[in-house]
Write an enzyme that holds these catalytic residues in place. Structure first.
Site, PDB file in Angstrom:
ATOM      1  N   LYS A 116      11.807   1.293  -0.743  1.00 37.20           N
ATOM      2  CA  LYS A 116      10.502   0.648  -0.645  1.00 37.20           C
ATOM      3  C   LYS A 116       9.854   0.874   0.717  1.00 37.20           C
ATOM      4  O   LYS A 116       8.634   0.901   0.837  1.00 37.20           O
ATOM      5  CB  LYS A 116      10.647  -0.839  -0.956  1.00 37.20           C
ATOM      6  CG  LYS A 116      11.150  -1.115  -2.375  1.00 37.20           C
ATOM      7  CD  LYS A 116      11.418  -2.575  -2.605  1.00 37.20           C
ATOM      8  CE  LYS A 116      11.915  -2.850  -4.012  1.00 37.20           C
ATOM      9  NZ  LYS A 116      13.204  -2.203  -4.292  1.00 37.20           N
ATOM     10  N   GLU A 183       8.436  -8.049   4.863  1.00 33.51           N
ATOM     11  CA  GLU A 183       7.008  -7.848   4.656  1.00 33.51           C
ATOM     12  C   GLU A 183       6.326  -9.205   4.521  1.00 33.51           C
ATOM     13  O   GLU A 183       6.994 -10.215   4.253  1.00 33.51           O
ATOM     14  CB  GLU A 183       6.756  -7.008   3.409  1.00 33.51           C
ATOM     15  CG  GLU A 183       7.144  -7.678   2.103  1.00 33.51           C
ATOM     16  CD  GLU A 183       6.885  -6.795   0.895  1.00 33.51           C
ATOM     17  OE1 GLU A 183       6.540  -5.616   1.071  1.00 33.51           O
ATOM     18  OE2 GLU A 183       7.028  -7.287  -0.241  1.00 33.51           O
ATOM     19  N   HIS A 218      12.120 -14.112  -7.996  1.00 36.38           N
ATOM     20  CA  HIS A 218      11.475 -12.808  -7.865  1.00 36.38           C
ATOM     21  C   HIS A 218      11.875 -11.854  -8.982  1.00 36.38           C
ATOM     22  O   HIS A 218      11.691 -10.647  -8.864  1.00 36.38           O
ATOM     23  CB  HIS A 218      11.770 -12.181  -6.492  1.00 36.38           C
ATOM     24  CG  HIS A 218      11.574 -13.121  -5.356  1.00 36.38           C
ATOM     25  ND1 HIS A 218      10.327 -13.558  -4.964  1.00 36.38           N
ATOM     26  CD2 HIS A 218      12.462 -13.739  -4.541  1.00 36.38           C
ATOM     27  CE1 HIS A 218      10.461 -14.399  -3.951  1.00 36.38           C
ATOM     28  NE2 HIS A 218      11.741 -14.529  -3.678  1.00 36.38           N
ATOM     29  N   ARG A 274      11.658   4.903 -12.629  1.00 32.40           N
ATOM     30  CA  ARG A 274      12.524   4.745 -13.798  1.00 32.40           C
ATOM     31  C   ARG A 274      11.756   3.999 -14.873  1.00 32.40           C
ATOM     32  O   ARG A 274      10.610   3.579 -14.667  1.00 32.40           O
ATOM     33  CB  ARG A 274      13.767   3.934 -13.422  1.00 32.40           C
ATOM     34  CG  ARG A 274      13.397   2.588 -12.773  1.00 32.40           C
ATOM     35  CD  ARG A 274      14.576   1.690 -12.572  1.00 32.40           C
ATOM     36  NE  ARG A 274      14.268   0.562 -11.704  1.00 32.40           N
ATOM     37  CZ  ARG A 274      13.690  -0.561 -12.091  1.00 32.40           C
ATOM     38  NH1 ARG A 274      13.301  -0.688 -13.346  1.00 32.40           N
ATOM     39  NH2 ARG A 274      13.462  -1.543 -11.242  1.00 32.40           N
TER      40      ARG A 274
END
Length: 613
Positions: A116, A183, A218, A274
């Site tokens: 990421k 983040e 999440h 994917r």
């Protein structure tokens, strides 16, 4: 042309890929761990190969063993499914180097997007460096993988070190890669994603949008396509950004570009290189089989210039063996029965009688409804889930039904904080008040065949059950006219069906028994002995293992005699690739500490005792 395909995965996604292979006439190969020897995916494949040596939780991360299995079984292609090694460029290279066809993007594209942090830089973004007070709240996130593992929200700077440690450990266990980054955490945003499909001839299809905002830890719980209520300008922007991301790495195959949308702006999250768990909603809306398209693309075939036109609305709900009211604790045990009414799609890796173990994700199945409108899809899916037969461990079924019918969801106003706001109300116990009586009458009918009625005045009989954490006692009588109970008319009783009439309303109950577990329609009951065992009483403040797992950590400096505060984390368990925190129920003194790092525990094992002040 691909003739034999190995799926480097397990469970629901392996079964789903095998289904498409059967339609295409492709032979299939499964791989399995010792724990999965009798799993459904192992039984469905034409050939199955045991992966030796590795612990069950790590078996599907052994790329070397999987490539060897493909060659020994005569496979000429490998599909990675999702999770495990699906986004590991090294595994993709090993498959290609072995002369096998890889069903997915190139290793270079995976490498560019699977991390990421690299993906953000490719899209012109940077993760946070040194976190300051002004950056809060932030999200600690695993650089590899997904599914909510290796993620922690941090609201205070002093929580950051523990969050980093826990996220690294969880990510390393789930993905074999402990890299994490930080983040900004966008609260009350919507999780929107775009499915893309790209061929080797330069065509990239953006297959609409999906909303995946209903999440726990999440990890997505309910997904739908198209994302409701998006302005067309924003939807176009998201599709364009997704195509840009795919073209930037010469992407081939199926993939998903994910965003958080807040205040009308799109914030790039990541690209998943994917197939996604939620791909069925896109399949339903576009009339496609994305696995079949992946295979055709890997064989070199070209997509049409434009994708098919979308039709209607589709919603998917993930059924988990977990207890949402107990911090989403995963559940294990025998799945006696799983069935949904016709009219919805059910993707699952389980069948009746299978065991839900501790080593893997607790998802039982995905139920998908497609209808001309969103409102009809919601009604169809909620009704099917409510009527589903689920006999086994505790599940999130009731939560899903209530979520789908919640006004915030039906109005399309949900965001990623939905469960933070509404979980207590959505998990409040609401057992059917007549269920215990129906269970007792069905049980009494079975026993009455062996002399339950006597030529004496009818004496009340009683039966005790635990229902939604509460003890309930019901009374009934054996009479010349049959079984009776106060306040209701007993219309019919047999071992499996009870018909009761109360206030003129007649209802039929289906009853099923498995040992001391009784299921009456959607209500789960535990039959209790007539007299409680005094030896089974626990000291106040006893902390029991809520699930089978491994003790991975004890709070630093924790020792018997220490003072603890209410909610203070004491012990961490790892189960199903997730870490679960066991906290002090109240302020007090740690009277006993039995948990030891590395210890394997079963549900109900005493971990510690906190003596309240």
């Amino acid at each position: 042309m691909i003739q034999t395909l190995l799926v480097a995965n397990r469970g629901e996604i392996a079964c789903r890929i095998f289904r498409t292979c059967a339609d295409l006439g492709i032979r299939t190969v499964a791989v399995f761990s010792d724990a999965d020897e009798h799993a459904l995916h192992t039984r469905l494949a034409d050939t199955a190969v045991r992966l030796p040596g590795a612990a069950p939780a790590d078996t599907y991360l052994r790329g070397d063993l999987i490539v060897k299995a493909a060659l020994s079984a005569g496979a000429d292609a490998v599909h990675p499914g999702y999770g495990f090694l699906s986004e590991h460029p090294g595994f993709a290279r090993d498959v290609l180097d072995a002369g096998l066809t890889w069903i997915g993007p190139s290793p270079e594209a995976i490498e560019a997007m699977a991390s990421k942090t690299r993906a953000k830089r490719l899209m012109g973004l940077e993760p946070l460096g040194e976190v300051t007070q002004g950056d809060l709240p932030v999200l600690v996130k695993a650089a590899a993988g997904g599914g909510g593992r290796g993620m922690r929200v941090v609201r205070r700077l002093d929580e950051l070190p523990a969050a980093l440690e826990g996220a690294r450990a969880e990510a390393a266990s789930a993905f074999g890669d402990g890299e994490v980054f930080v983040e900004p955490y966008i609260e009350h945003g919507r999780h929107i994603e775009v499915q893309i499909l790209a061929d080797t001839h330069g065509t990239v299809w953006p297959l609409g949008t999906r909303d995946c905002s209903l999440q726990r830890r999440h990890q997505k719980v309910v997904e739908e396509a198209p994302a409701p209520g998006l302005p067309e300008r924003l939807a176009q922007e998201l599709r364009a950004l997704a195509v840009r991301a795919a073209r930037s790495v010469s992407y081939v195959g199926a993939g998903t570009v994910e965003f958080l949308v807040a205040d009308g702006r799109a914030h790039f999250l990541e690209m998943n290189t994917r197939l996604q768990v939620e791909h069925p909603v896109t399949e339903a809306v576009f009339g496609l089989d994305l696995v079949a398209e992946q295979i055709r693309i890997a064989e070199g075939r070209a997509l049409e210039k434009d994708p098919p036109r979308p039709r209607g609305h589709a919603i998917e709900a993930r059924l988990y063996a977990e207890d949402p009211a107990r911090d989403w604790a995963p559940q294990t045990g025998t799945l006696h029965r799983l069935a949904v009414p016709p009219g919805v799609r059910l993707d699952t890796g389980y069948t009746d009688g299978d065991t839900i173990g501790v080593h893997y994700d607790p998802m039982l199945a995905k139920a998908v409804a497609h209808a001309p409108t969103r409102a009809e899809a919601i009604r169809r899916l909620a009704g099917a889930l409510e009527a589903a037969v689920l006999h086994g461990p505790v599940t999130n079924r009731d939560l899903l039904v209530r979520s789908l019918r919640h006004e915030e969801f039906t109005g399309g106003r949900m965001d990623t904080g939905f469960y933070d706001r509404h979980l207590p109300g959505l998990t409040a116990p609401a057992p059917d008040p007549l269920a215990p009586l129906a269970a007792a009458l069905a049980d009494a009918h079975g026993r009455s065949r062996f002399g339950g009625w006597r030529n004496l005045p009818a004496q009340p009989q009683s039966k005790r059950y635990e229902v939604a954490g509460q003890e309930v006692e019901v009374r009934y009588r054996h009479t010349r006219q049959g079984l009776t109970a106060d306040g209701v008319r007993v219309v019919h009783v047999d071992a499996d069906t009870v018909v009761l009439e109360a206030d003129g309303v007649r209802r039929t109950f289906a009853v099923a028994r498995y040992g001391d577990q009784v299921y009456v329609d959607g209500t789960r009951l535990t039959a209790l002995p007539r007299f409680a065992d005094p030896a089974a009483q626990l000291a106040p403040g006893s902390l029991l293992a809520p699930m089978p797992g491994t003790v991975v950590r004890i709070a630093e400096g924790l020792a018997e005699g220490a003072e603890v505060s209410a909610g203070q984390p004491l012990v961490w368990l790892e189960a199903m690739k997730m870490q679960h925190q066991i906290s002090a129920p109240a302020a007090g003194v740690l009277a006993a500490l039995h948990a030891v790092p590395g210890q394997q525990v079963e549900p109900g094992l005493l971990l510690a005792v906190v003596r309240p002040k």
